[in-house]
Design a protein around this motif. Sequence first.
Motif, PDB file in Angstrom:
ATOM      1  N   TYR A   1      78.269  -8.262  46.204  1.00 37.79           N
ATOM      2  CA  TYR A   1      77.922  -7.062  45.445  1.00 37.79           C
ATOM      3  C   TYR A   1      78.566  -7.113  44.060  1.00 37.79           C
ATOM      4  O   TYR A   1      79.788  -7.254  43.932  1.00 37.79           O
ATOM      5  CB  TYR A   1      78.391  -5.808  46.188  1.00 37.79           C
ATOM      6  CG  TYR A   1      78.035  -4.513  45.484  1.00 37.79           C
ATOM      7  CD1 TYR A   1      76.874  -3.821  45.799  1.00 37.79           C
ATOM      8  CD2 TYR A   1      78.867  -3.981  44.497  1.00 37.79           C
ATOM      9  CE1 TYR A   1      76.551  -2.625  45.154  1.00 37.79           C
ATOM     10  CE2 TYR A   1      78.551  -2.800  43.846  1.00 37.79           C
ATOM     11  CZ  TYR A   1      77.394  -2.128  44.175  1.00 37.79           C
ATOM     12  OH  TYR A   1      77.080  -0.954  43.520  1.00 37.79           O
TER      13      TYR A   1
ATOM     14  N   TYR B   1      72.797  -0.166  45.359  1.00 36.08           N
ATOM     15  CA  TYR B   1      72.166   0.277  46.599  1.00 36.08           C
ATOM     16  C   TYR B   1      71.158   1.394  46.322  1.00 36.08           C
ATOM     17  O   TYR B   1      70.184   1.556  47.044  1.00 36.08           O
ATOM     18  CB  TYR B   1      73.223   0.786  47.582  1.00 36.08           C
ATOM     19  CG  TYR B   1      74.160  -0.288  48.084  1.00 36.08           C
ATOM     20  CD1 TYR B   1      73.703  -1.584  48.349  1.00 36.08           C
ATOM     21  CD2 TYR B   1      75.506  -0.024  48.290  1.00 36.08           C
ATOM     22  CE1 TYR B   1      74.560  -2.566  48.818  1.00 36.08           C
ATOM     23  CE2 TYR B   1      76.380  -1.002  48.764  1.00 36.08           C
ATOM     24  CZ  TYR B   1      75.900  -2.271  49.019  1.00 36.08           C
ATOM     25  OH  TYR B   1      76.747  -3.246  49.478  1.00 36.08           O
TER      26      TYR B   1
ATOM     27  N   SER C   1      70.391  -9.702  50.920  1.00 35.38           N
ATOM     28  CA  SER C   1      70.954  -8.479  50.337  1.00 35.38           C
ATOM     29  C   SER C   1      70.267  -8.103  49.026  1.00 35.38           C
ATOM     30  O   SER C   1      70.641  -7.128  48.384  1.00 35.38           O
ATOM     31  CB  SER C   1      72.460  -8.645  50.094  1.00 35.38           C
ATOM     32  OG  SER C   1      72.717  -9.633  49.119  1.00 35.38           O
ATOM     33  N   HIS C   2      69.243  -8.879  48.634  1.00 36.18           N
ATOM     34  CA  HIS C   2      68.509  -8.582  47.392  1.00 36.18           C
ATOM     35  C   HIS C   2      67.012  -8.574  47.690  1.00 36.18           C
ATOM     36  O   HIS C   2      66.300  -9.552  47.415  1.00 36.18           O
ATOM     37  CB  HIS C   2      68.828  -9.627  46.315  1.00 36.18           C
ATOM     38  CG  HIS C   2      70.232  -9.575  45.816  1.00 36.18           C
ATOM     39  ND1 HIS C   2      71.282 -10.131  46.511  1.00 36.18           N
ATOM     40  CD2 HIS C   2      70.771  -8.996  44.711  1.00 36.18           C
ATOM     41  CE1 HIS C   2      72.404  -9.917  45.842  1.00 36.18           C
ATOM     42  NE2 HIS C   2      72.123  -9.223  44.763  1.00 36.18           N
TER      43      HIS C   2
ATOM     44  N   PHE D   1      78.780  -9.756  52.395  1.00 40.53           N
ATOM     45  CA  PHE D   1      78.186  -8.441  52.171  1.00 40.53           C
ATOM     46  C   PHE D   1      78.932  -7.704  51.064  1.00 40.53           C
ATOM     47  O   PHE D   1      78.321  -7.064  50.192  1.00 40.53           O
ATOM     48  CB  PHE D   1      78.215  -7.657  53.485  1.00 40.53           C
ATOM     49  CG  PHE D   1      77.588  -6.290  53.420  1.00 40.53           C
ATOM     50  CD1 PHE D   1      76.400  -6.069  52.743  1.00 40.53           C
ATOM     51  CD2 PHE D   1      78.187  -5.219  54.074  1.00 40.53           C
ATOM     52  CE1 PHE D   1      75.822  -4.810  52.707  1.00 40.53           C
ATOM     53  CE2 PHE D   1      77.615  -3.954  54.047  1.00 40.53           C
ATOM     54  CZ  PHE D   1      76.430  -3.746  53.359  1.00 40.53           C
TER      55      PHE D   1
ATOM     56  N   ASN E   1      74.185  -5.182  58.296  1.00 38.98           N
ATOM     57  CA  ASN E   1      74.445  -5.023  56.858  1.00 38.98           C
ATOM     58  C   ASN E   1      73.246  -4.380  56.179  1.00 38.98           C
ATOM     59  O   ASN E   1      72.904  -4.696  55.039  1.00 38.98           O
ATOM     60  CB  ASN E   1      74.765  -6.366  56.200  1.00 38.98           C
ATOM     61  CG  ASN E   1      76.082  -6.953  56.647  1.00 38.98           C
ATOM     62  OD1 ASN E   1      76.349  -8.121  56.425  1.00 38.98           O
ATOM     63  ND2 ASN E   1      76.921  -6.173  57.312  1.00 38.98           N
ATOM     64  N   ASP E   2      72.613  -3.473  56.900  1.00 36.08           N
ATOM     65  CA  ASP E   2      71.398  -2.787  56.444  1.00 36.08           C
ATOM     66  C   ASP E   2      71.773  -1.356  56.061  1.00 36.08           C
ATOM     67  O   ASP E   2      72.213  -0.569  56.901  1.00 36.08           O
ATOM     68  CB  ASP E   2      70.367  -2.793  57.582  1.00 36.08           C
ATOM     69  CG  ASP E   2      69.029  -2.190  57.187  1.00 36.08           C
ATOM     70  OD1 ASP E   2      68.991  -1.341  56.272  1.00 36.08           O
ATOM     71  OD2 ASP E   2      68.008  -2.560  57.804  1.00 36.08           O
TER      72      ASP E   2
END
Length: 463
Positions: free
Chosen positions: A125, A132, A17-18, A121, A351-352
């Motif tokens: 954050y 995002y 996610s990073h 997910f 999760n894109d």
Amino acid sequence: MKKAEKYTEELLAIVNSHPEGININDVAAAFTESTSIRSMQRLLLKLSDNGSIKITGAARSTKYQPIIKEERPLNVVAEPFVKLTHPLAAGIPLSNEGKRTLNVISAPIQQRIPVGYQQVFLKSYRPNIDSYLSIDEKRHLAALGNTGIERPAGTYAQQIMNRLLIDLSWNSSRLEGNTYSLLDTERLILQGEADNSKSAKEAQMILNHKDAIEFIVQAAQEIGFNRYTFLNLHAMLASNLLSDLEAPGRLRSMAVGITGSAFTPLAIPQLIGEYFDLILEKAGQIKDPFEQSFFLMVHLPYLQPFDYVNKRVSRLAANIPLIKRNLSPLSFTDVPEDLYFKGMMAVYEQNDINLLKDVFLWAYDRSAQKYAVIRQSIGEPDLFKLKYREFIKNIITKIIVTEMGSKDAQKLIKDEAGEFPEQDREQFITSVETELMAIHEGNFARYRVSQRDFINWQKVWKM
């Protein structure tokens, strides 16, 4: 699942996610389990050894980054990217990441791996640390959306209210497959005329949008990222559309599926409530209104907190931070239904956020340009009416609902004016009377009265 496997899976999700890379301290902050940094470093090293992630830098500069793979669906021999049916889809510029996402999510469902809700997910954050949207993207959106209005929340949306009601109601409904045309929608909202050739459900969907939009605009100063706002927003959008009369405004307590997706939403009511509150908490902490907007568009549908109309809630909720800051709203003008749907599928299954972000950026540009043209013909608002707008609205609502004639209305207005400073009384009376004289079938909705109330009042008022 063994503890080590569970830890490894969560660490991989955090790193993935990073894309810009993440250091060990930030990994530890996002990690939900209790374990030592050394143990996490060992597991991250194993992930690097097997090619799942890459490690750059050394010592304090060490960063963990995801491996970007050129993913292509198996046995797809047609075009490299899905052929979109909407004629404007080709005009939406997609980033390289968005194109890659579109390619992956366009594989037949049989070739896509079934997945469930990934709590990391949301949990990983960190508001105002993670984002995002890039800095340049946020600056671009801010320049597009700037209206120059530094007045109470919702002032700009009030100025373009009739246009916003039609545009957002139509486009959001269209994205759900509603077949009303733009002109059909205008007649339904402004004149109360439904298209008899279409289903009652479609008319109800549009009218529900109208009520919900009025709610977030008229209560812009009071609403926030809390259960009151979002449960009531759902209740308005779901009104008269669910067989369970108690379901509107209530969090989901049953399992649901997503048509055409390999994603199975969370089914545990206690966790649905917990993550719903966490979404609202994190959204409320985000300082940038555009990041807030997109965050809600991503995470509300992903959680599926309600039995139905989750995406509709997310689209209107995405407008809350914009309306509160007097920025140009997002009406989803010309957004292709199939491209938006695939963007959501990528969030659900991968999760894109890249494809959905491309759609969001293009859609806001489109909406902002439209309202910039509309605003050029709008004069500056009357500051006195702005100051007393809630009092004026409440009096007019009372006059209509109680079917008051002009003589009784005059007495009520004069009595109410007596509560204000002496220097404002005459102007207040004039302002209310001017508003009353300007009410017609196309603008009475702003006073939160029904069509029946308005028609009955008109009969008395014109006598």
